[in-house]
Write a protein that holds these residues in place. Structure first.
Motif, PDB file in Angstrom:
ATOM      1  N   PHE A   1     -19.136  -8.448   4.137  1.00 27.06           N
ATOM      2  CA  PHE A   1     -18.495  -7.150   3.962  1.00 27.06           C
ATOM      3  C   PHE A   1     -19.593  -6.107   3.769  1.00 27.06           C
ATOM      4  O   PHE A   1     -20.478  -6.287   2.925  1.00 27.06           O
ATOM      5  N   ILE A   2     -19.525  -5.033   4.527  1.00 33.16           N
ATOM      6  CA  ILE A   2     -20.540  -3.977   4.458  1.00 33.16           C
ATOM      7  C   ILE A   2     -19.877  -2.679   4.042  1.00 33.16           C
ATOM      8  O   ILE A   2     -18.984  -2.172   4.731  1.00 33.16           O
ATOM      9  N   GLY A   3     -20.303  -2.140   2.885  1.00 33.20           N
ATOM     10  CA  GLY A   3     -19.798  -0.863   2.409  1.00 33.20           C
ATOM     11  C   GLY A   3     -20.775   0.262   2.692  1.00 33.20           C
ATOM     12  O   GLY A   3     -21.714   0.114   3.484  1.00 33.20           O
ATOM     13  N   GLU A   4     -20.573   1.394   2.035  1.00 33.83           N
ATOM     14  CA  GLU A   4     -21.398   2.572   2.288  1.00 33.83           C
ATOM     15  C   GLU A   4     -22.720   2.525   1.535  1.00 33.83           C
ATOM     16  O   GLU A   4     -23.795   2.433   2.121  1.00 33.83           O
ATOM     17  N   GLN A   5     -22.644   2.568   0.207  1.00 33.18           N
ATOM     18  CA  GLN A   5     -23.825   2.636  -0.646  1.00 33.18           C
ATOM     19  C   GLN A   5     -23.421   2.227  -2.062  1.00 33.18           C
ATOM     20  O   GLN A   5     -22.229   2.183  -2.379  1.00 33.18           O
ATOM     21  N   PRO A   6     -24.384   1.932  -2.936  1.00 34.05           N
ATOM     22  CA  PRO A   6     -24.040   1.682  -4.341  1.00 34.05           C
ATOM     23  C   PRO A   6     -23.471   2.947  -4.977  1.00 34.05           C
ATOM     24  O   PRO A   6     -23.842   4.066  -4.603  1.00 34.05           O
ATOM     25  N   GLY A   7     -22.565   2.756  -5.927  1.00 37.95           N
ATOM     26  CA  GLY A   7     -22.091   3.876  -6.737  1.00 37.95           C
ATOM     27  C   GLY A   7     -22.812   3.908  -8.073  1.00 37.95           C
ATOM     28  O   GLY A   7     -23.817   3.222  -8.276  1.00 37.95           O
ATOM     29  N   ASP A   8     -22.278   4.665  -8.993  1.00 42.07           N
ATOM     30  CA  ASP A   8     -22.911   4.833 -10.304  1.00 42.07           C
ATOM     31  C   ASP A   8     -23.061   3.496 -11.031  1.00 42.07           C
ATOM     32  O   ASP A   8     -24.138   3.162 -11.520  1.00 42.07           O
ATOM     33  N   GLN A   9     -21.993   2.713 -11.093  1.00 43.76           N
ATOM     34  CA  GLN A   9     -22.038   1.448 -11.822  1.00 43.76           C
ATOM     35  C   GLN A   9     -22.905   0.412 -11.112  1.00 43.76           C
ATOM     36  O   GLN A   9     -23.606  -0.373 -11.758  1.00 43.76           O
ATOM     37  N   GLU A  10     -22.849   0.414  -9.795  1.00 44.22           N
ATOM     38  CA  GLU A  10     -23.688  -0.507  -9.031  1.00 44.22           C
ATOM     39  C   GLU A  10     -25.165  -0.204  -9.257  1.00 44.22           C
ATOM     40  O   GLU A  10     -25.993  -1.115  -9.404  1.00 44.22           O
ATOM     41  N   ASP A  11     -25.500   1.075  -9.287  1.00 42.60           N
ATOM     42  CA  ASP A  11     -26.884   1.497  -9.518  1.00 42.60           C
ATOM     43  C   ASP A  11     -27.370   1.058 -10.899  1.00 42.60           C
ATOM     44  O   ASP A  11     -28.522   0.648 -11.064  1.00 42.60           O
TER      45      ASP A  11
ATOM     46  N   TRP B   1     -20.381 -12.695   1.471  1.00 44.28           N
ATOM     47  CA  TRP B   1     -21.586 -11.904   1.232  1.00 44.28           C
ATOM     48  C   TRP B   1     -21.172 -10.445   1.211  1.00 44.28           C
ATOM     49  O   TRP B   1     -20.483  -9.981   2.116  1.00 44.28           O
ATOM     50  N   ILE B   2     -21.586  -9.728   0.164  1.00 46.01           N
ATOM     51  CA  ILE B   2     -21.201  -8.331  -0.028  1.00 46.01           C
ATOM     52  C   ILE B   2     -22.455  -7.472  -0.024  1.00 46.01           C
ATOM     53  O   ILE B   2     -23.414  -7.752  -0.768  1.00 46.01           O
ATOM     54  N   THR B   3     -22.468  -6.417   0.766  1.00 45.97           N
ATOM     55  CA  THR B   3     -23.654  -5.569   0.833  1.00 45.97           C
ATOM     56  C   THR B   3     -23.262  -4.144   1.203  1.00 45.97           C
ATOM     57  O   THR B   3     -22.069  -3.827   1.362  1.00 45.97           O
ATOM     58  N   ASN B   4     -24.262  -3.286   1.359  1.00 43.97           N
ATOM     59  CA  ASN B   4     -24.035  -1.891   1.737  1.00 43.97           C
ATOM     60  C   ASN B   4     -24.970  -1.478   2.860  1.00 43.97           C
ATOM     61  O   ASN B   4     -26.062  -2.041   3.013  1.00 43.97           O
ATOM     62  N   ALA B   5     -24.544  -0.475   3.616  1.00 47.60           N
ATOM     63  CA  ALA B   5     -25.383   0.054   4.695  1.00 47.60           C
ATOM     64  C   ALA B   5     -26.605   0.773   4.140  1.00 47.60           C
ATOM     65  O   ALA B   5     -27.689   0.726   4.709  1.00 47.60           O
ATOM     66  N   VAL B   6     -26.432   1.458   3.004  1.00 46.80           N
ATOM     67  CA  VAL B   6     -27.510   2.184   2.327  1.00 46.80           C
ATOM     68  C   VAL B   6     -27.704   1.545   0.955  1.00 46.80           C
ATOM     69  O   VAL B   6     -26.725   1.275   0.252  1.00 46.80           O
TER      70      VAL B   6
ATOM     71  N   VAL C   1     -16.491   4.760   7.122  1.00 45.55           N
ATOM     72  CA  VAL C   1     -17.146   5.386   8.275  1.00 45.55           C
ATOM     73  C   VAL C   1     -18.667   5.259   8.239  1.00 45.55           C
ATOM     74  O   VAL C   1     -19.308   5.094   9.282  1.00 45.55           O
ATOM     75  N   THR C   2     -19.284   5.321   7.060  1.00 49.42           N
ATOM     76  CA  THR C   2     -20.746   5.206   6.982  1.00 49.42           C
ATOM     77  C   THR C   2     -21.208   3.838   7.447  1.00 49.42           C
ATOM     78  O   THR C   2     -22.130   3.710   8.255  1.00 49.42           O
ATOM     79  N   ALA C   3     -20.559   2.792   6.942  1.00 51.37           N
ATOM     80  CA  ALA C   3     -20.912   1.435   7.360  1.00 51.37           C
ATOM     81  C   ALA C   3     -20.631   1.237   8.847  1.00 51.37           C
ATOM     82  O   ALA C   3     -21.414   0.594   9.559  1.00 51.37           O
TER      83      ALA C   3
ATOM     84  N   VAL D   1     -13.164  -3.053  11.491  1.00 47.26           N
ATOM     85  CA  VAL D   1     -13.316  -1.822  10.720  1.00 47.26           C
ATOM     86  C   VAL D   1     -12.066  -1.595   9.882  1.00 47.26           C
ATOM     87  O   VAL D   1     -10.941  -1.747  10.373  1.00 47.26           O
ATOM     88  N   THR D   2     -12.263  -1.236   8.636  1.00 50.75           N
ATOM     89  CA  THR D   2     -11.161  -0.834   7.769  1.00 50.75           C
ATOM     90  C   THR D   2     -11.664   0.263   6.841  1.00 50.75           C
ATOM     91  O   THR D   2     -12.808   0.705   6.943  1.00 50.75           O
ATOM     92  N   VAL D   3     -10.815   0.722   5.959  1.00 54.65           N
ATOM     93  CA  VAL D   3     -11.205   1.790   5.042  1.00 54.65           C
ATOM     94  C   VAL D   3     -12.103   1.230   3.943  1.00 54.65           C
ATOM     95  O   VAL D   3     -12.112   0.028   3.672  1.00 54.65           O
ATOM     96  N   HIS D   4     -12.857   2.124   3.319  1.00 53.86           N
ATOM     97  CA  HIS D   4     -13.599   1.751   2.114  1.00 53.86           C
ATOM     98  C   HIS D   4     -12.619   1.792   0.945  1.00 53.86           C
ATOM     99  O   HIS D   4     -11.763   2.683   0.873  1.00 53.86           O
ATOM    100  N   PRO D   5     -12.707   0.849   0.002  1.00 55.45           N
ATOM    101  CA  PRO D   5     -11.743   0.848  -1.112  1.00 55.45           C
ATOM    102  C   PRO D   5     -11.750   2.130  -1.938  1.00 55.45           C
ATOM    103  O   PRO D   5     -10.749   2.455  -2.579  1.00 55.45           O
TER     104      PRO D   5
END
Length: 346
Positions: free
Chosen positions: A189-199, A228-233, A279-281, A310-314
């Motif tokens: 699964f590929i998301g956009e980027q880490p958020g506040d909590q992920e960071d 496997w879970i990751t992000n594009a950025v 959309v970013t991923a 392709v689907t939406v980001h949560p």
């Protein structure tokens, strides 16, 4: 952090040559390069041994690396794994309790149970940043290049990415957030980027959107531990506002800068199904502008041989204004995840 017995002699010759304003001989340059490569490999090896933060319990890392190398990696190791750990070596104990790290002499555990190892390490590792010896130690950075990245394993990717400076996002972010999960996963699964909590926690998809994702994945019949879970950025892009950090969408150059990390991650994993969240991923994976509503919920053959979906980001679901919309879109999201999982069965 080389262990070569001639290292100090070589450095002295270099300083003497520079002092006399003389050109550094090629042979000396080559010897120095060898020392640098050796140190780079040793630092990378130590980092690769550090577990990720998916298990929050104390982790004990036993290594044979020297005290000098371990000391030079203290900051980096605490960024790699923000949750507690102990590094044990013949002549160094380094303890990180999640807030600060402490140095001490090495000790032999003689197969002590983990609880006694932790207690003994606390007794041995008592010197902190207030101690003048460790206060001035500069961290040894790896400065990864696209060439280094392309030939990496998953552990090496994570170990190098913590030093990534390929775009400006590395400066305000707390850390690089790499992917995690089952290295033999058949679906990623590929998301956009880490958020506040992920960071802050050093893990992908652990904030509010990640919790919603976990719930939907379970409902769809999936198990996060098998994926496997990751992000594009890999860095959190934000603007500070009072005591909050407000998410900002990565731009095209930032997405492009992270391409080597994501491309190598996908190549090493070689999944059968790639689920693209948002959309970013989608732009990062498909290499073109994407409208999620047009591409959603249909299999897309990808260049790496996997099937893309392709689907939406949560996080989109969290922004919906009313409960009726949230329920409807959540159901569609679960159906997309179920479709991706069922694709594995043929």
């Amino acid at each position: 952090m080389s262990e070569d017995p001639d290292r100090l002699h070589l450095l002295y010759l270099t300083l003497q040559t520079l002092r006399d304003d003389m050109p550094v001989p090629d042979q000396l340059t080559e010897s120095l390069k060898k020392l640098a490569i050796e140190s780079w490999k040793r630092a990378l090896d130590l980092r690769c041994q550090m577990p990720d933060a998916s298990n929050p319990e104390w982790q004990i890392l036993r290594t044979s690396h020297t005290a000098a190398l371990i000391d030079s990696q203290a900051d980096i190791l605490s960024n790699l794994r923000p949750t507690p750990w102990i590094v044990m070596a013949p002549d160094r104990t380094l303890l990180w309790d999640g807030q600060e790290y402490r140095f001490g002499p090495g000790f032999t555990d003689n197969e002590l149970p983990p609880s006694e190892v932790i207690e003994t390490a606390r007794e041995f590792a008592t010197a902190g940043r207030g101690n003048a010896y460790w206060d001035g130690i500069a961290p040894v950075r790896l400065h990864p290049t696209p060439g280094n990245i392309e030939s990496s394993s998953l552990a090496s990717l994570r170990a190098q990415a913590i030093d990534c400076q390929m775009c400006e996002l590395c400066k305000p972010a707390t850390r690089t957030v790499s992917g995690e999960g089952n290295p033999k996963a058949r679906i990623i699964f590929i998301g956009e980027q880490p958020g506040d909590q992920e960071d802050l926690h050093g893990r992908p998809f652990v904030g509010p959107a990640g919790q919603l994702f976990d719930s939907a994945l379970r409902e769809a019949g999936g198990n996060r531990a098998e994926m496997w879970i990751t992000n594009a950025v890999k860095h959190f892009k934000f603007i500070p506002k009072r005591n909050r950090r407000i998410h900002q969408k990565p731009d095209a150059p930032e997405i492009k800068s992270c391409t080597p990390w994501l491309a190598t991650e996908r190549r090493v994993l070689s999944p059968e199904v790639t689920v693209i969240l948002g959309v970013t991923a989608a732009s990062a994976v498909l290499g073109r502008q994407v409208t999620v509503s047009r591409e959603r919920s249909r299999p897309i053959p990808l260049e790496d041989g996997s099937i893309g979906l392709v689907t939406v980001h949560p996080s989109y679901l969290l922004r919906l204004p009313d409960e009726e919309s949230k329920t409807r879109e959540y159901t569609k999201f679960v159906n997309d995840l179920r479709m991706a999982i069922s694709t594995l069965a043929g």
